[in-house]
Design a protein around this motif. Structure first.
Motif, PDB file in Angstrom:
ATOM      1  N   GLY A 204       0.607  -1.196  -0.107  1.00  0.00           N
ATOM      2  CA  GLY A 204      -0.034  -0.053   0.076  1.00  0.00           C
ATOM      3  C   GLY A 204       0.733   1.359  -0.110  1.00  0.00           C
ATOM      4  O   GLY A 204       2.216   1.247   0.099  1.00  0.00           O
ATOM      5  N   SER A 205       0.264   2.271  -0.018  1.00  0.00           N
ATOM      6  CA  SER A 205       1.054   3.886  -0.288  1.00  0.00           C
ATOM      7  C   SER A 205       0.494   4.588   0.991  1.00  0.00           C
ATOM      8  O   SER A 205       1.027   5.719   1.016  1.00  0.00           O
ATOM      9  CB  SER A 205       0.635   4.257  -1.329  1.00  0.00           C
ATOM     10  OG  SER A 205      -0.942   4.722  -1.474  1.00  0.00           O
ATOM     11  N   GLU A 206       0.142   4.070   2.109  1.00  0.00           N
ATOM     12  CA  GLU A 206      -0.182   4.951   3.216  1.00  0.00           C
ATOM     13  C   GLU A 206       0.234   4.132   4.615  1.00  0.00           C
ATOM     14  O   GLU A 206       0.288   2.925   4.349  1.00  0.00           O
ATOM     15  CB  GLU A 206      -1.737   5.024   3.366  1.00  0.00           C
ATOM     16  CG  GLU A 206      -2.353   5.884   2.433  1.00  0.00           C
ATOM     17  CD  GLU A 206      -3.936   6.077   2.552  1.00  0.00           C
ATOM     18  OE1 GLU A 206      -4.285   5.499   3.581  1.00  0.00           O
ATOM     19  OE2 GLU A 206      -4.281   6.735   1.627  1.00  0.00           O
ATOM     20  N   ILE A 207       0.812   4.849   5.475  1.00  0.00           N
ATOM     21  CA  ILE A 207       0.862   4.641   6.885  1.00  0.00           C
ATOM     22  C   ILE A 207       0.031   5.170   7.738  1.00  0.00           C
ATOM     23  O   ILE A 207      -0.197   6.297   7.644  1.00  0.00           O
ATOM     24  CB  ILE A 207       2.293   5.025   7.377  1.00  0.00           C
ATOM     25  CG1 ILE A 207       3.349   4.597   6.222  1.00  0.00           C
ATOM     26  CG2 ILE A 207       2.900   4.745   8.674  1.00  0.00           C
ATOM     27  CD1 ILE A 207       4.887   5.249   6.490  1.00  0.00           C
ATOM     28  N   PRO A 208      -0.746   4.278   8.554  1.00  0.00           N
ATOM     29  CA  PRO A 208      -1.717   4.852   9.524  1.00  0.00           C
ATOM     30  C   PRO A 208      -1.236   6.003  10.243  1.00  0.00           C
ATOM     31  O   PRO A 208      -0.338   5.706  11.174  1.00  0.00           O
ATOM     32  CB  PRO A 208      -2.152   3.501  10.325  1.00  0.00           C
ATOM     33  CG  PRO A 208      -2.012   2.504   9.338  1.00  0.00           C
ATOM     34  CD  PRO A 208      -0.656   2.987   8.634  1.00  0.00           C
ATOM     35  N   THR A 211       1.625  11.496   7.994  1.00  0.00           N
ATOM     36  CA  THR A 211       1.321  12.397   6.847  1.00  0.00           C
ATOM     37  C   THR A 211       2.642  12.963   6.479  1.00  0.00           C
ATOM     38  O   THR A 211       3.505  13.383   7.321  1.00  0.00           O
ATOM     39  CB  THR A 211       0.486  13.486   7.034  1.00  0.00           C
ATOM     40  OG1 THR A 211      -0.784  12.832   7.820  1.00  0.00           O
ATOM     41  CG2 THR A 211       0.089  14.252   6.041  1.00  0.00           C
ATOM     42  N   ASN A 213       4.426  15.828   4.071  1.00  0.00           N
ATOM     43  CA  ASN A 213       4.054  16.920   3.058  1.00  0.00           C
ATOM     44  C   ASN A 213       5.353  17.538   2.351  1.00  0.00           C
ATOM     45  O   ASN A 213       6.107  18.022   3.175  1.00  0.00           O
ATOM     46  CB  ASN A 213       3.294  18.109   3.776  1.00  0.00           C
ATOM     47  CG  ASN A 213       1.872  17.528   4.255  1.00  0.00           C
ATOM     48  OD1 ASN A 213       1.250  17.258   3.643  1.00  0.00           O
ATOM     49  ND2 ASN A 213       1.834  18.039   5.615  1.00  0.00           N
ATOM     50  N   ARG A 226       8.818   4.477   5.409  1.00  0.00           N
ATOM     51  CA  ARG A 226       8.069   3.305   5.898  1.00  0.00           C
ATOM     52  C   ARG A 226       8.336   3.391   7.455  1.00  0.00           C
ATOM     53  O   ARG A 226       9.122   3.945   8.097  1.00  0.00           O
ATOM     54  CB  ARG A 226       8.985   2.199   5.195  1.00  0.00           C
ATOM     55  CG  ARG A 226       8.498   1.761   4.012  1.00  0.00           C
ATOM     56  CD  ARG A 226       9.392   0.544   3.252  1.00  0.00           C
ATOM     57  NE  ARG A 226       8.989   0.261   2.043  1.00  0.00           N
ATOM     58  CZ  ARG A 226       9.435  -0.838   1.276  1.00  0.00           C
ATOM     59  NH1 ARG A 226      10.320  -1.584   1.893  1.00  0.00           N
ATOM     60  NH2 ARG A 226       9.124  -0.856   0.065  1.00  0.00           N
ATOM     61  N   THR A 282       3.384  13.854  11.564  1.00  0.00           N
ATOM     62  CA  THR A 282       3.553  14.686  10.252  1.00  0.00           C
ATOM     63  C   THR A 282       4.762  15.128   9.962  1.00  0.00           C
ATOM     64  O   THR A 282       5.574  15.807  10.917  1.00  0.00           O
ATOM     65  CB  THR A 282       2.762  15.807  10.452  1.00  0.00           C
ATOM     66  OG1 THR A 282       1.131  15.443  10.772  1.00  0.00           O
ATOM     67  CG2 THR A 282       2.512  16.452   8.973  1.00  0.00           C
ATOM     68  N   GLY A 397       1.864  -0.611   7.878  1.00  0.00           N
ATOM     69  CA  GLY A 397       1.107   0.264   6.674  1.00  0.00           C
ATOM     70  C   GLY A 397       1.725  -0.250   5.543  1.00  0.00           C
ATOM     71  O   GLY A 397       2.710  -1.102   5.518  1.00  0.00           O
ATOM     72  N   THR A 399       4.008   2.005   1.969  1.00  0.00           N
ATOM     73  CA  THR A 399       5.333   2.861   1.636  1.00  0.00           C
ATOM     74  C   THR A 399       4.655   4.280   1.215  1.00  0.00           C
ATOM     75  O   THR A 399       4.099   4.054   0.135  1.00  0.00           O
ATOM     76  CB  THR A 399       6.136   2.318   0.610  1.00  0.00           C
ATOM     77  OG1 THR A 399       6.572   1.048   1.065  1.00  0.00           O
ATOM     78  CG2 THR A 399       7.298   3.165   0.466  1.00  0.00           C
ATOM     79  N   ILE A 400       5.026   5.485   1.840  1.00  0.00           N
ATOM     80  CA  ILE A 400       4.669   6.765   1.513  1.00  0.00           C
ATOM     81  C   ILE A 400       5.730   7.215   0.427  1.00  0.00           C
ATOM     82  O   ILE A 400       6.752   7.246   0.590  1.00  0.00           O
ATOM     83  CB  ILE A 400       4.433   7.910   2.702  1.00  0.00           C
ATOM     84  CG1 ILE A 400       3.182   7.365   3.525  1.00  0.00           C
ATOM     85  CG2 ILE A 400       4.223   9.104   2.033  1.00  0.00           C
ATOM     86  CD1 ILE A 400       3.067   8.239   4.694  1.00  0.00           C
TER      87      ILE A 400
END
Length: 810
Positions: A204-208, A211, A213, A226, A282, A397, A399-400
Motif C-alpha cells: 500500500g501507499s499509506e501509513i496509518p 502524513t 508534505n 516506511r 507529520t 502500513g 510505503t509513502i
C-alpha cells in the motif's frame, strides 16, 4: 570510500589476487587509493576456547584464575582474566602467547599478581569488533569446538580497499556499485541486487496516522517513508559491527547501524526517526526561514537561511534535509516505533548547505553529488529486510512515496552509440558485441541500431552519461592498455615560455645561484600580520582582501607582501636549528582598492637573510660576517644585474625596517621595492634574534625595465689605467651620491668606479669620513696615457667638490 574485501566478494568475486584486482580497477577509472588491514594482525594464535574452571585470584579481588581448553592435543591453559562476566562452562575467544594483537603488539606470557597467565580471554573491542570499550568478555555459541581457528567463526580478519571516488560517480559510493565495476572490469559474476527482494512491496501507499508534505518540490524530487512497530533496540550482531568498523563507521545500535549499513551497501543515505517523537506524526519538507535554528545529532545548534531545506514536525524543524538529523526525534533505547526516511535532494543545494554550516557527514557527502530518485526504494527494501531480521519489527502500513518524481517519474534517456564514432575517438576498433556486453554489465540498457547501439542510461548514471562521447568513454576505459600510443601532430610548433616568464625565472635563478633557497608560502594570511609588521594606519599594505569562506582565522585574508610568509618560514627553520638562511619567494600579492571590485595584484620577489654569511672554520681568523644590509643589497644587485636593469637605492624608511638601515629600490626613476635590515621589534614578533635582513621587489615592474635582448660590446685588448682617489666628505653624504658625481664627470673614458675603503678618525676630523675610490679608465681604440687621464681626473675632482663638498685627502 572504504570497502571490506570480504563484503565486496559477496557480490562479485573475481579469480584474481587483491593486487591484481587493484590494478584492473585503477586502470578502468575506479581508483584504489590504498589497501588496508582491519582486525587481528594474523589469524595464528586466535582460537575458540572452553572455560573449564573459574576461581577467585588469591591476591586480587577483581581477577579470576581460569583453566581453558584450547583444543584437542593441547593441555588446558591457565589464563588470568579481569572480566566480571567470565564463568566456567563458557565458550570464549582466546589468544595464545606469540600472537599479534589488532594494535600490532605481540602477546607475551605474563604474571598477574604472581599467577602465570598463558594468554587472554578476549572481549569484542580487543578483537576490533566494537567501537568502544566492552564491559566484559565475548561469550560465543556453545556448539563451537575448542581449538577452532577464530577466523573461521568470527569476522576478525579482513582486507579493506579504500577507493578514491570521483564526484561524478556517486553510484560507486556503495558496495554494490563497486561490485558492478568489478563485474564489468573482470567478467566475474555479479550477484543479484540486495534490494531485489522487498519484504514490504505491494503493502500500500499509506501509513496509518502518518502524513508527509513536500512543500519544496524543486529541492526534494522524492521522499519515501516506511514505518515499523514492535522494534527492539539493542546491539547489532557481530558481523554487522565488524563490517561497519572495517568501513570506518562506529556501531551505535541495531537501528542506527542498519541505516549506516544500508547506506554503505546501496550508496543512498537513510534516516531513522523515533515515530513516537515525531510531533503530530507529520513531516513537512520546506525551505528554512532566515535565522531558524535546529539542534542536530552532534549536539550543536545550527542557524539556517532560506536557501536550506528542513524537515519539520508539528513542533518545528527536526532535521536539516540531506545533511544531518535532529536530536529531538532521534532513535533511543526506549524507541519501539521507527519511521524510516529515504529521500532524494538537489545536489548543489545540499553542498551549499553543508559548506555554509561547516557540517560534513556521510549523508551530505553522498547527497551533494546528486543521487537518482530511483535509488530511494532500493535503500528502503534493504533496510526493511534488516529491520525485520535484526530488531524483531513488523511493517506498519505501506510505503509513502511523495514528491514530483513519485507523481511523474523522470523519463529514461536513450543515446545512439555509433560504431564508427567509437573507433574514431579511441583509435581502436571495439566489436559491437563487446561494447554491448560492457554496457550491459554496467547496468545500461542496450538495443541494436543500424550503425551501432541504442543505449538506455540507468537512473544512477543520469547525471554522468549525457552524450555519445560519455558512452565511448564507458566502453573504452576497460581497454586502456590496448589503446594505440601516438604522438600529437606538432605542425611545426614549439613550446616556449613567454618573455616575462623567462625574465622572472632569470631573476630567481640568479638568487638560487648565490645560495638562496626558494620557498612557496601561503597566499593567505591573518589580518594581524599588519600589526606585527608595524604598518601604520593608511598604509596600502593594510588593505587586505578578505576571504568569504576562510579555512581558519590565520588564513582569512590575501597577503599584501611576501615578507610575512618569508618570516614564517625563517622562524620555522630557526626553531629547528637551521639558523643561517637565505630564503626567497616569488608569488602574487594583493591590495584591495576602494570602490573597485578587483584588487591590485602583482608578482613580488622577496628574500630574507638570517644568521651568518658562512659557517665558522678553523682556517678563518675572523668570525663570519653577519647577513646584514649589505648582504641583502648584494643579493638584490645579483637579481637586478642579471636582468640588466639600471637601478639604484635611496635611503628611505620603512615601518618594518631598522631606522638608518633601509632604502628604497629604484629602476630608473620608478620605485620598485625596498631593502634593509628588519626592525628589532618585528624580528621579536616572529621570535627571531640576531642578524636579519630582507628585500622585496615588484617583479612585474622590474621586468618592465629589464633589457631582454643584450647588446654586443667589443672587448678591447688595450690595457686599462687605474687611479685611486681618497675624497673627504661630510658624514651624512651617501657613498652613492659620491659615485654618481664621479660617473657624471668621468665621460666615456671612465670605465668603472667603486669604493674600496672607508676611514673615520682624527686625520679627517669629526663629522667627516674619507672614501677611497678606485677609478678605471679605458679606451676602445688605444692605450691611454697619464696625459689622457689627467683632464678627466680633474673634472672628477671638480665635480666632487661641487656636488658633494668633497676634497682630496692629502
Amino acid at each position: 570510500m572504504k570497502v571490506p574485501y570480504s563484503w565486496l566478494r559477496e557480490y562479485s568475486a573475481p579469480d584474481l589476487t587483491l593486487s591484481e584486482l587493484e590494478h584492473v580497477l585503477t586502470l578502468s577509472g575506479t581508483k584504489v587509493e590504498s589497501i588496508q588491514h582491519h582486525g587481528i594482525g594474523a589469524p595464528e594464535g586466535f582460537v575458540v576456547g572452553k572455560v573449564l574452571t573459574c576461581e577467585q585470584h588469591p591476591d586480587a579481588d577483581r581477577l579470576r584464575v581460569t583453566t581453558v581448553d584450547v583444543g584437542e592435543g593441547e593441555e588446558p591453559q591457565q589464563i588470568v582474566c579481569g572480566a566480571p562476566n567470565v564463568a566456567a562452562g563458557q565458550t570464549v575467544a582466546v589468544v595464545r602467547p606469540g600472537a599479534i594483537m589488532p594494535d600490532g603488539t605481540k602477546l607475551k606470557k605474563a604474571k598477574l599478581r604472581g599467577v602465570a597467565s598463558l594468554g587472554m580471554i578476549l572481549s569484542e573491542d580487543e578483537l576490533g569488533l566494537a567501537g568502544e570499550r566492552a564491559g566484559g568478555i565475548m561469550v560465543l555459541d556453545d556448539d563451537l569446538v575448542a581449538g577452532t581457528p577464530l577466523v573461521d567463526v568470527l569476522p576478525v580478519f579482513d582486507e579493506v580497499i579504500e577507493f578514491e571516488i570521483t564526484p561524478n560517480r556517486p553510484d560507486c559510493l556503495g558496495v554494490y556499485g563497486i561490485a558492478r565495476e568489478v563485474h564489468a572490469a573482470t567478467g566475474a559474476a555479479l550477484a543479484p541486487a540486495p534490494w531485489a527482494d522487498d519484504s514490504a512491496a505491494g503493502s500500500g501507499s499509506e501509513i496509518p496516522g502518518v502524513t508527509i508534505n513536500v512543500e519544496a518540490p524543486e529541492l526534494n524530487p522524492r521522499f519515501t517513508a516506511r514505518a515499523f512497530e514492535n522494534v527492539t533496540i539493542g546491539p547489532s550482531p557481530i558481523w554487522l559491527k565488524a563490517r561497519l568498523l572495517a568501513a570506518g563507521m562506529r556501531p551505535i545500535s541495531n537501528v542506527v547501524d542498519i541505516t549506516n549499513y544500508t547506506m554503505l551497501l546501496t550508496g543512498h543515505p537513510l534516516h531513522a526517526f523515533d515515530l513516537d517523537e515525531v510531533a503530530g506524526a507529520t513531516l513537512t519538507i520546506r525551505r528554512a526561514h532566515d535565522g531558524e535554528q535546529v539542534d542536530t545529532l552532534d549536539g550543536q545548534t545550527r542557524t539556517l537561511d532560506a536557501d536550506m531545506v528542513v524537515i519539520e514536525d508539528a513542533e518545528g524543524p527536526t532535521s536539516i534535509a540531506g545533511v544531518m538529523g535532529g536530536a529531538r526525534s532521534e532513535v533511543s533505547e526506549t524507541t519501539t516505533r521507527v519511521l524510516m526516511e529515504v529521500a532524494t535532494w538537489v545536489g548543489d543545494n545540499i553542498q551549499r548547505t553543508s559548506n555554509k554550516l561547516a557540517l560534513r557527514s556521510e549523508a551530505s557527502g553522498r547527497n551533494e553529488k546528486g543521487l537518482a530518485p530511483e535509488q530511494a526504494l532500493e535503500a528502503q527494501a534493504v533496510a526493511t529486510g534488516l529491520m525485520l531480521e535484526l530488531t524483531g519489527a513488523t511493517v506498519l502500513g505501506g510505503t509513502i512515496d511523495a514528491g514530483p518524481f513519485a507523481a511523474d517519474p523522470w523519463p529514461e534517456v536513450t543515446l545512439r552509440l555509433r560504431e564508427a564514432r567509437v573507433e574514431g575517438i579511441l583509435g581502436l576498433a571495439i566489436p559491437r558485441a563487446e561494447q554491448a556486453a560492457t554496457l550491459t554489465a554496467l547496468g545500461f540498457g542496450v538495443a541494436d541500431a543500424p550503425d551501432g547501439l541504442d543505449v538506455t542510461v540507468p537512473g544512477f548514471r543520469r547525471n554522468d552519461v549525457t552524450r555519445e562521447a560519455d558512452l565511448v568513454e564507458e566502453v573504452g576505459r576497460f581497454d586502456l592498455d590496448k589503446l594505440p600510443a601516438t604522438l600529437p601532430k606538432r605542425r611545426g610548433t614549439a613550446g616556449r615560455m613567454p618573455l616575462d616568464a623567462r625574465l622572472r625565472r632569470r631573476a630567481v635563478d640568479a638568487l638560487i645561484g648565490r645560495g638562496a633557497y626558494e620557498i612557496v608560502g601561503w597566499s593567505f594570511t591573518e589580518p594581524g600580520v599588519a600589526d606585527k609588521l608595524r604598518l601604520p594606519e593608511g598604509d596600502p599594505r593594510r588593505s587586505f582582501v578578505a576571504l568569504q569562506n576562510p579555512m581558519s582565522e590565520d588564513h582569512s585574508v590575501l597577503r599584501t607582501t611576501v615578507l610575512g610568509s618569508l618570516l614564517d618560514a625563517t622562524r620555522f627553520n630557526v626553531a629547528r636549528g637551521n639558523a643561517d638562511l637565505r630564503l626567497i619567494e616569488q608569488g602574487a600579492v594583493y591590495v584591495a582598492r576602494e570602490g573597485e571590485q578587483l584588487p591590485h595584484e602583482h608578482r613580488a620577489l622577496g628574500a630574507v637573510l638570517h644568521g651568518r654569511s658562512s659557517a665558522p672554520s678553523w682556517g678563518d681568523e675572523r668570525a663570519p660576517r653577519p647577513l646584514d644590509f649589505f648582504a641583502a643589497k648584494g643579493l638584490l644587485a645579483a637579481t637586478l644585474d642579471a636582468l640588466r636593469v639600471d637601478w639604484s637605492v635611496r635611503a628611505e624608511a620603512q615601518p618594518f625596517l631598522h631606522p638608518g638601515r633601509s632604502a628604497t629600490v629604484l629602476a630608473g626613476d620608478e620605485v620598485v621595492g625596498w631593502v634593509g635590515e628588519v626592525h628589532p621589534l618585528v624580528a621579536r614578533a616572529w621570535e627571531l634574534e640576531g642578524a636579519l635582513a630582507a628585500f622585496e621587489l615588484d617583479l612585474d615592474r622590474v621586468v618592465a625595465h629589464a633589457v631582454a635582448v643584450p647588446y654586443f660590446r667589443d672587448l678591447t685588448s688595450f690595457p686599462p689605467v687605474r687611479q685611486d682617489l681618497a675624497v673627504i666628505v661630510a658624514e651624512d653624504v651617501a657613498a652613492d651620491d659620491v659615485l654618481r658625481a664621479v660617473r657624471g664627470a668621468g665621460g666615456k673614458l671612465l670605465d668603472g668606479v667603486r669604493v674600496f675603503d672607508v676611514y673615520r678618525g682624527a686625520q679627517v676630523g669629526e663629522g667627516r669620513k674619507s672614501l677611497a675610490l678606485a677609478l678605471t679608465f679605458q679606451a676602445p681604440d688605444r692605450t691611454l696615457s697619464d696625459e689622457d687621464v689627467a683632464p678627466v681626473r680633474d673634472k672628477v675632482v671638480a665635480a666632487l667638490a661641487k656636488h658633494v663638498g668633497g676634497e682630496l685627502r692629502g
